[in-house]
Enzyme design. Structure first.
Site: not given
Length: 438
Positions: A62-64, A94, A154, A181, A235, A281, A308
């Site tokens: 996740h690089l946001r 996301n 995810d 997920h 995951h 999560n 993750d």
């Protein structure tokens, strides 16, 4: 012509050899001779005692960016990835806006190219807005410049079986894969934040039962068999999921699975202090699940290690446990955790590490220029590892913009020394040490 000579590296942990790189490709493998001079103009890396692996590939990051640049950007996440030995990462969808269109995927792709540290590969959303109601632009994303092949909601489960079937059917013709997920929202709702068991009861935390994951995985492997398409389990966290995946593979179903370093190492007992850094999560599980995950990775049931990596700004993470954001950092520490946890006890060797952290993730994600063997003609994507170097993790020293690091204060053995992307050094512990000294 740019030249790089890596002297005396142990390729996959084997005998020492030299790697001569020219214009981003490996041109020669083998000893040049102890007294041989380096080719004119070649930068030389003394790799005596180091292990050389194909550049690491992370299927789950996740690089946001766009939307939460206060937690991470593609530039800072790419720097952290290079420090962790990665030459390619798959950026989850996301973001804000969600990566559910070709234009959004190309924006992430272009920002990744601009960073120059790693190949940033966008993951496309399965459904529009991650809402689980309508398929996103799967075909357009696949045909875009970003060439998306991995799709995932995810953070949210594609819980509608009919929609999941349609997604599997849609991506099959162009070789796509759905990364799920696995979390049945009727069994583990939004309040669930701890493995359901003795610890959750004692702490008064809403529980997440293992079956919430396992039931979705069982459904999805049957849908993969029905459609003849590929499903990837993100995951994996429970012993039951390992058994479902093992059964599915024995049936010839096209299923692959990943496990995170934190699920291989950390257990639900860490939650007794209500420290939100350990809120993740899916949740941390008991020791028996951890043992099953290690065994599943060792015997090949689990195909890949994925971090993750989930950075969060302090104002999202530093709350009461039930209110804090899910997720923890992982890019810079993944290799060291696997070295300490799996290689040193003999559960994996360095060739196995190359398989689960480079070759297989690249194959699952459809990358043809990553995860290649270190042989003549291959792209020079290389990770050099010092297997004996001890590192004490300091969250404040992370190249990530966030500090939610579950490994802070732990000493791990086995560290990334140098990362090379297409013949160019993107991270070096020697230059990092020199910069720190200056």
């Amino acid at each position: 012509m740019t030249r790089l000579l890596v002297r005396g590296a142990r390729i996959l942990g084997g005998d020492p050899a030299d790697l001569l790189v020219e214009d981003g490709l490996i041109r020669q493998v083998g000893a040049l001779g102890a007294g041989a001079d380096a080719p004119n103009g070649a930068e030389v890396i003394d790799a005596d005692g180091l292990v050389a692996l194909p550049g690491l590939v992370d299927l789950h990051v996740h690089l946001r960016e766009p939307g939460r640049e206060d937690a991470e950007t593609i530039a800072t996440g790419s720097a952290a990835a290079a420090a962790g030995g990665f030459t390619a990462v798959f950026a989850m969808a996301n973001t804000s806006p969600v990566t559910d269109t070709a234009e959004a995927a190309e924006r992430v792709f272009d920002l990744g190219r601009a960073s120059g540290r790693v190949d940033v590969v966008p993951v496309g959303a399965v459904t529009k807005g991650l809402d689980g109601a309508e398929l996103a632009e799967l075909g357009l994303m696949a045909r875009s410049r970003a060439r998306v092949r991995v799709f995932s909601d995810d953070g949210r489960c594609v819980h509608d079986a009919r929609l999941m079937r349609r997604a599997l059917e849609y991506v099959k013709p162009f070789g796509g894969v759905i990364s799920q997920h696995a979390q049945d929202p009727r069994l583990a709702d939004a309040a669930a934040c701890c493995h359901e068991g003795e610890v959750s009861g004692r702490l008064g935390l809403p529980g997440w039962p293992a079956v919430a994951e396992e039931s979705i995985v069982a459904r999805d492997v049957m849908l993969a068999r029905h459609t003849g398409s590929r499903v990837h389990v993100a995951h994996v966290s429970t012993a039951g999921t390992v058994e479902v995946v093992r059964w599915a593979k024995a049936q010839g179903i096209a299923v692959t699975a990943e496990v995170t370093p934190h699920h291989l190492a950390l257990t639900t007992d860490l939650l007794v202090g209500y420290d939100p850094v350990y809120k993740v999560n899916p949740p941390l599980r008991p020791q028996e699940d951890v043992e099953a995950l290690r065994a599943g990775l060792a015997d090949g049931t689990i195909d890949a290690v994925a971090t993750d990596h989930a950075p969060h700004a302090r104002h999202d993470k530093e709350h009461a446990f039930v209110d804090a954001a899910f997720g923890m950092l992982g890019l810079e520490t993944a290799l060291a955790v696997i070295s300490d946890l799996m290689v040193r006890p003999g559960l994996l060797d360095w060739a196995d590490v190359a398989r689960v952290m480079s070759t297989t993730p690249a194959r699952i994600g459809g990358l043809t220029d990553q995860g290649r063997a270190l042989e003549v003609g291959a792209p020079a994507n290389v990770t050099l590892i010092d297997p004996d170097r001890q590192v004490t993790v300091d969250a404040a020293a992370s190249l990530s913009r966030s500090r939610n690091n579950p490994w802070h204060g732990r000493t791990l053995r086995g560290a990334v020394h140098t990362t090379i992307l297409r013949g160019r050094v993107t991270h070096s512990i020697e230059s990092t040490v020199m910069e720190s000294a200056s």
